[in-house]
Each structure stands twice: as structure tokens, then as C-alpha cells.
Motif scaffolding. Structure first.
Motif, short mmCIF file in Angstrom:
data_model
loop_
_atom_site.label_atom_id
_atom_site.label_comp_id
_atom_site.label_asym_id
_atom_site.label_seq_id
_atom_site.Cartn_x
_atom_site.Cartn_y
_atom_site.Cartn_z
N ILE A 170 0.85 -1.18 0.00
CA ILE A 170 0.00 0.00 0.00
C ILE A 170 0.89 1.24 0.00
O ILE A 170 1.77 1.38 0.86
CB ILE A 170 -0.93 0.03 1.22
N LYS A 171 0.69 2.11 -0.97
CA LYS A 171 1.44 3.36 -1.06
C LYS A 171 0.67 4.47 -0.36
O LYS A 171 -0.52 4.67 -0.62
CB LYS A 171 1.68 3.73 -2.52
N VAL A 172 1.35 5.19 0.54
CA VAL A 172 0.70 6.20 1.38
C VAL A 172 1.40 7.55 1.22
O VAL A 172 2.64 7.61 1.24
CB VAL A 172 0.72 5.78 2.87
N LEU A 173 0.63 8.60 1.07
CA LEU A 173 1.15 9.96 0.97
C LEU A 173 0.93 10.70 2.27
O LEU A 173 -0.16 10.63 2.86
CB LEU A 173 0.46 10.71 -0.17
N SER A 174 1.96 11.42 2.74
CA SER A 174 1.82 12.31 3.90
C SER A 174 1.64 13.73 3.41
O SER A 174 2.37 14.19 2.52
CB SER A 174 3.06 12.23 4.79
N ALA A 175 0.69 14.44 3.99
CA ALA A 175 0.43 15.83 3.60
C ALA A 175 0.13 16.65 4.83
O ALA A 175 -0.44 16.15 5.80
CB ALA A 175 -0.74 15.90 2.61
N HIS A 176 0.51 17.92 4.79
CA HIS A 176 0.25 18.83 5.91
C HIS A 176 -1.16 19.39 5.79
O HIS A 176 -1.58 19.83 4.73
CB HIS A 176 1.25 19.97 5.92
#
Length: 235
Positions: A170-176
Motif C-alpha cells: 500500500i502506497k501512502v502519501l503524507s500531507a500537511h
């Protein structure tokens, strides 16, 4: 030479093709992660630095590449605020974590040189939601723990090469959530049933200076942390 296939053979071949397609497209669902004491994850972190011309920011003037190895190991149990946790130990740091029904959470952080001075969070950091699937999203921390919120959102599945085998992750993106001008990095993480497989951090291209503070060009840094070995343990 003429080859003739009868109807039963054709049906059999179609079933095989259909089965293969289904196996390759099954959705990825991660129910939990390894958490036994003694479990180890060995990573190689590679840093790529690219320097650009001051007057022509698209022109590359120099490149550098650095690599280092690190290990994360679950070493022992601990109790913080009456909660039983497990210590995840790296080369320099300690982190107290627990896998709960809704995810992997971090309760405290510290340094190996000062093991009695671990800082516990007012609310645990929500590292990974569980079960983790291609539609998962969650808030890692809020303003009670950090100066800005961090949202993590699954982008889908992707194959990662590990020990000559491809593992569907599973590819996960972190965002503010809130604006944070001091950190504009784009961070992607890949998870499988083994845990964290890879992190890619792409920092914004920034101006850099000489020893006298004069701008001499731009620099872009990309870091990739990749799992190279995994040692499993049982409870």
C-alpha cells in the motif's frame, strides 16, 4: 503445422487466464504488523543531492550520493502511563509503540543515550491505520502534539522489490493539513504485511549559499529508505 483446440481446452485456458488476472488484481489489505520482541528491520537509506546553476535553475552542475544502513529492532516491553508498550530501537532513538485494533500508535520518543528521558505524547501519534487498504486515510497528529497536522492517505497498491521478489504494498502519501512553510517535503511510504518497506522523501529545491552567505545555486535532496533485510520472531 495446424493446431486445433477443442471447446473444453479453450474453456480451460480461459479459466487459467481469468484466475491469473484475479490474483494480480486482488485488493491489498494489511490487518496488522509484526510486533514480537526481537523482530528486526534492516534498511538502507540513500540520499541523492542535485545541485543547479544559480542563473539557470534547470541546469545541473553537480550530483552527490550517500548511503547508510540502519536497523529497527523491537527490544523490550515498557509501561508508560499504565499502558504496556514495546520499544522500537534504532541506532540513536527509542520509540514506544503499540498495535491497537485501529492501528499502530506511537506513545513516546527518546534517545538511546538517555533511555529514562523518553518524552510521552499527550495523545499518541497515529502512525498507520489498521486494517490498511487502498482507501485508508487518517490523521497522524494534531495541534496538541505538533505545530501542524499531518494527514496520511493511501494512494493505491504498488509492487516493491524485496529479496528478488515483488511484494504488493500500500502506497501512502503524507500531507500537511495546515500551512508549514518550513517543511515542503513530499513523503511517500510503502507498507506490506512485513511493515514499512520503503520511504521516499523529496525535498523542495532550495537556494544554497557559500560561507559568506552569498547565493551560489540551488540544491534538491531526495532520500530513499528501503528495506533490505527482515528478521522475524514469534511471541
Amino acid at each position: 503445422m495446424k493446431i486445433t483446440l477443442n471447446l473444453s481446452t479453450l474453456v480451460f485456458l480461459l479459466l487459467i487466464i481469468s484466475s491469473c488476472k484475479k490474483d494480480n488484481t486482488d485488493p491489498v489489505v494489511i490487518e496488522s504488523f509484526p510486533s514480537a520482541i526481537g523482530t528486526e528491520w534492516h534498511y538502507r537509506t540513500t540520499t541523492y543531492e542535485t545541485q543547479y546553476d544559480l542563473d539557470n535553475p534547470d541546469k545541473i552542475t553537480d550530483t552527490h550520493e550517500y548511503s547508510k544502513l540502519d536497523t529497527i529492532k523491537i527490544t523490550r516491553d515498557t509501561i508508560i502511563n499504565d499502558i504496556k508498550l514495546r520499544i522500537y530501537e534504532s541506532r540513536f532513538t527509542l520509540e514506544a509503540r503499540k498495535i491497537e485494533p485501529d492501528g499502530l500508535k506511537s506513545y513516546a520518543f527518546g534517545f538511546k543515550d538517555f533511555p529514562r528521558d523518553m518524552e510521552s505524547y499527550s495523545d499518541p501519534y497515529f502512525e498507520v491505520a489498521l486494517p490498511l487498504n487502498e482507501n485508508s486515510s487518517w490523521i497522524k497528529c494534531n495541534t496538541g502534539n505538533c505545530s501542524y497536522g499531518i494527514k496520511r492517505k493511501a494512494l493505491g497498491s504498488e509492487m516493491i522489490l524485496f529479496n528478488d521478489s515483488e511484494i504488493n504494498c500500500i502506497k501512502v502519501l503524507s500531507a500537511h493539513i495546515n500551512e508549514n512553510p518550513d517543511d515542503n517535503a513530499i513523503v511517500h511510504r510503502w507498507y506490506s504485511d512485513l511493515g514499512l518497506m520503503k520511504i521516499r522523501t523529496e525535498h523542495e529545491k532550495l537556494e544554497y549559499t557559500d560561507d559568506y552567505g552569498n547565493a551560489i545555486g540551488y540544491i534538491k535532496v531526495i532520500e530513499e529508505k528501503v528495506l533490505v533485510n527482515y528478521i522475524a520472531r514469534e511471541e
